[in-house]
Design a protein around this motif. Structure first.
Motif, PDB file in Angstrom:
ATOM      1  N   ILE A 267      -0.953 -10.553 -11.392  1.00  0.00           N
ATOM      2  CA  ILE A 267      -1.631  -9.344 -10.949  1.00  0.00           C
ATOM      3  C   ILE A 267      -0.656  -8.165 -11.015  1.00  0.00           C
TER       4      ILE A 267
ATOM      5  N   ILE B  37      -8.624 -13.262  -5.430  1.00  0.00           N
ATOM      6  CA  ILE B  37      -8.074 -13.221  -6.783  1.00  0.00           C
ATOM      7  C   ILE B  37      -8.868 -14.136  -7.710  1.00  0.00           C
TER       8      ILE B  37
ATOM      9  N   GLN C 199       0.914 -11.373  -5.826  1.00  0.00           N
ATOM     10  CA  GLN C 199       0.165 -12.412  -6.533  1.00  0.00           C
ATOM     11  C   GLN C 199       0.616 -12.517  -7.987  1.00  0.00           C
TER      12      GLN C 199
ATOM     13  N   LEU D  69      -7.010  -0.526  -6.462  1.00  0.00           N
ATOM     14  CA  LEU D  69      -7.565  -0.738  -5.129  1.00  0.00           C
ATOM     15  C   LEU D  69      -7.975   0.603  -4.538  1.00  0.00           C
TER      16      LEU D  69
ATOM     17  N   LEU E   8      -1.649  -8.009  -3.016  1.00  0.00           N
ATOM     18  CA  LEU E   8      -1.973  -8.028  -4.447  1.00  0.00           C
ATOM     19  C   LEU E   8      -0.711  -8.006  -5.296  1.00  0.00           C
ATOM     20  N   SER E   9       0.257  -7.217  -4.876  1.00  0.00           N
ATOM     21  CA  SER E   9       1.500  -7.107  -5.638  1.00  0.00           C
ATOM     22  C   SER E   9       2.288  -8.405  -5.648  1.00  0.00           C
TER      23      SER E   9
ATOM     24  N   TYR F 257      -3.360  -4.795   1.720  1.00  0.00           N
ATOM     25  CA  TYR F 257      -3.886  -5.404   0.499  1.00  0.00           C
ATOM     26  C   TYR F 257      -3.002  -5.083  -0.703  1.00  0.00           C
TER      27      TYR F 257
ATOM     28  N   LEU G  80     -11.040  -2.818  -7.346  1.00  0.00           N
ATOM     29  CA  LEU G  80     -11.451  -3.391  -6.063  1.00  0.00           C
ATOM     30  C   LEU G  80     -11.765  -2.226  -5.139  1.00  0.00           C
TER      31      LEU G  80
ATOM     32  N   LEU H 120      -0.663  -4.333  -9.763  1.00  0.00           N
ATOM     33  CA  LEU H 120      -1.377  -3.298  -9.019  1.00  0.00           C
ATOM     34  C   LEU H 120      -1.054  -1.939  -9.637  1.00  0.00           C
TER      35      LEU H 120
ATOM     36  N   ILE I 198      -6.672 -14.094   0.297  1.00  0.00           N
ATOM     37  CA  ILE I 198      -6.300 -13.342  -0.901  1.00  0.00           C
ATOM     38  C   ILE I 198      -6.428 -14.223  -2.140  1.00  0.00           C
TER      39      ILE I 198
ATOM     40  N   VAL J 142      -5.045  -4.086 -11.711  1.00  0.00           N
ATOM     41  CA  VAL J 142      -5.998  -3.890 -10.618  1.00  0.00           C
ATOM     42  C   VAL J 142      -5.793  -2.531  -9.960  1.00  0.00           C
TER      43      VAL J 142
END
Length: 251
Positions: A56, A141, A53, A35, A50-51, A46, A81, A58, A137, A33
């Protein structure tokens, strides 16, 4: 703090072709992903979420569309994103550029959704979804994964705006059923002139595009106005566009 310039690893320097040739991530492969968010505090928040999750990865967190494109030129990314309102290159323009340069990258807008008109702009520019920052979040996702699977994803508020727009369009088409029936019955030549006039072309431009003489175009336009009960080309153009008769193509 997250920055866009991350080390390039072997196999990631395929430039323009990397993202377009990438296979869809499997359950065992992290979703990569990118961002893009101009507010540093929001971007960092964010990025941290995200990191954390599972599944995922990043790749980078950047401040605008230009930086996002630099990352995409160097790194394989599955999903971008992107915030809508950003300096230098905003999210809509970034979505358009990403679609052109990296068609394999799924673009999902993640925004405060302050300007409702930007929903249609973003989707028209190639975004696969439009999510809002009031979503959890986990919801973001899940929606991102659906977008990667090929679905168009909308947050609750954008979904309601889209549904309301469809309801209004349906009601308007019902109220103008006679106009639409008559437009549908136009000959192919008349229909072509209608669409070109509705795009704002002059008689001379319509003649050039259609291969007719200006005299023929004037005759066709007069017949169209009479058939559709419109008093002017302006009224004709407004109604044709409002009712969705003008296809978004290069004809």
């Amino acid at each position: 703090m997250w920055e866009w310039s991350l080390p390039v690893t072997r196999g990631e320097t395929d430039n323009m072709t990397a993202s377009s040739n990438a296979a869809l991530p499997s359950e065992s492969t992290p979703l990569r992903v990118l961002l893009a968010e101009d507010n540093a505090l929001v971007r960092e928040g964010y990025a941290d979420m995200l990191s954390d999750q599972p599944g995922i990865e990043l790749v980078a967190a950047v401040e605008d569309g230009f930086a996002a494109l630099r990352v995409l030129d160097l790194h394989r990314v599955d999903v971008a994103l992107v915030d809508v309102e950003m300096p230098r290159m905003d999210g809509v323009e970034a979505a358009r550029e990403i679609a052109a340069r990296h068609p394999g990258v799924v673009v999902v807008m993640l925004t405060a959704f302050e300007d409702k008109a930007r929903l249609a702009e973003a989707l028209g520019a190639g975004a696969q979804g439009f999510l809002t920052k009031d979503m959890d979040i986990e919801q973001i996702i899940a929606a991102v994964r659906d977008a990667v699977a090929g679905k168009t994803v909308l947050g609750p508020e954008p979904l309601e705006v889209a549904a309301q727009s469809l309801r209004q369009r349906a009601a308007e088409r019902e109220a103008n059923a006679e106009f639409l029936d008559r437009a549908e019955a136009l000959s192919p030549r008349h229909a072509e002139v209608l669409k070109l006039v509705a795009r704002g072309l002059s008689n001379r431009q319509v003649a050039t595009r259609s291969g007719h003489t200006e005299s023929t175009v004037r005759t066709y336009l007069s017949e169209i106005l009479q058939t559709l009960n419109c008093s002017s080309r302006t009224e004709l153009a407004v109604k044709a566009n409002r009712l969705g008769l003008v296809a978004d193509d290069s004809a």
